[in-house]
Design a protein around this motif. Structure first.
Motif: not given
Length: 313
Positions: A105-117, A119-123, A125-134
């Protein structure tokens, strides 16, 4: 999925707010927030304070999501290791399914909010970071290879790149160098921990370098990585984000880090065990200050530049 059958024999305890917060690995989150904030602050594009706050908040939540997913997957080995046995899941306070749900839940929330607030590149990179660690680190590398922390360390190195992307919408030499500093720092930092934590990783069956190659080889690797890290860390001083404060800090801290790593490498195996662990623990504790010192110096130089003292390069 991990085997969490140990939960069947664990008394079900009522979880409090602190237990759920512990799932997010707040200590790791503090380092993530700090390095991401520095990446955002030293970027050449000014960011509105509110947008910057939302960006850092999303990165912090994403880091917490990664921590929850990691604890869900590693619950079985956390129960075996002394350092992690009191974490919420092995302690019986939080159920594995709860941790998984919170992490997703927090993964989806953080990525979508970062995108909306921002830009797409930052979102992305955050999604990839979460995926890479988990997934890449926790589910694949950690139990498969002694290079787990070498490759997996990239997850902890992405935050300054994400922070930079929040401000600029892209990636640059400066943000990549900040990434490389953390990436090269991570293995000697964790190997020093593994040395004085004795049998924790062995008991858990995690193929840390100390387990697969022995303590002598691990000490050699620490020295090699510290020596390779030093020039990269110093090189950052000669980019647009560097400055005299950072240069002096990097030179001093890397000389000490290499010297401490050398002391670990050359120590006598017949020396009293307590003395050996004291040396290893000292280097580990210094490594905790290493990143805060380097990234803090970048902030000081940025303040000087913004105050009109001119650029370093």
């Amino acid at each position: 999925m991990t085997d969490v059958s140990f939960q069947d024999a664990t008394e079900r305890l009522e979880a409090g707010f602190g237990d759920y917060f512990a799932l997010l690995k707040p200590r790791v989150m503090s380092l993530v927030v700090f390095t991401a904030f520095v990446g955002l602050l030293v970027a050449p594009v000014p960011v509105h304070p509110f947008i910057g706050f939302i960006g850092i908040l999303c990165i912090a939540v994403g880091a917490g999501a990664s921590g929850a997913l990691n604890m869900w997957w590693d619950a079985d080995i956390d129960a075996v290791m002394k350092r992690t046995a009191r974490r919420p899941i092995p302690a019986g306070k939080v159920q594995p399914g709860e941790a998984l749900g919170i992490g997703l839940t927090l993964s989806v929330f953080s990525v979508i909010l970062l995108w909306l607030a921002t830009n797409a590149m930052a979102a992305f990179l955050l999604a990839f970071t979460i995926f890479f660690y988990a997934v890449v680190y926790s589910m694949w590398l950690k139990r498969a290879t002694p290079q787990n922390i070498v490759i997996g360390g990239a997850a902890g190195a992405f935050p300054p790149i994400v922070g930079w992307a929040v401000a600029t919408g892209g990636i640059s030499v400066e943000s990549v160098l900040m990434f490389v500093v953390i990436f090269m720092w991570t293995p000697p930092h964790f190997w020093a921990l593994a040395l004085f934590m004795k049998s924790d990783y062995d008991d858990a069956g995690v193929p840390m370098l100390t387990v697969t190659h022995g303590r002598k080889s691990t000490r050699k690797h620490i020295l090699v990585y510290a020596a390779l890290l030093a020039p990269v860390a110093v090189a950052l001083a000669f980019t647009s984000v560097g400055g005299p404060v950072y240069l002096v800090t990097a030179l001093a801290m890397n000389v000490w880090f290499v010297k401490g790593s050398y002391d670990i490498w050359r120590r006598d195996e017949t020396q009293a065990e307590a003395d050996n662990y004291l040396t290893e623990k000292k280097v580990f504790k210094f490594s905790l200050l290493y990143l805060f010192g380097h990234f803090g110096a970048l902030v000081v130089d940025a303040v000087f530049r913004n105050a009109g003292f001119g650029a370093w390069v």
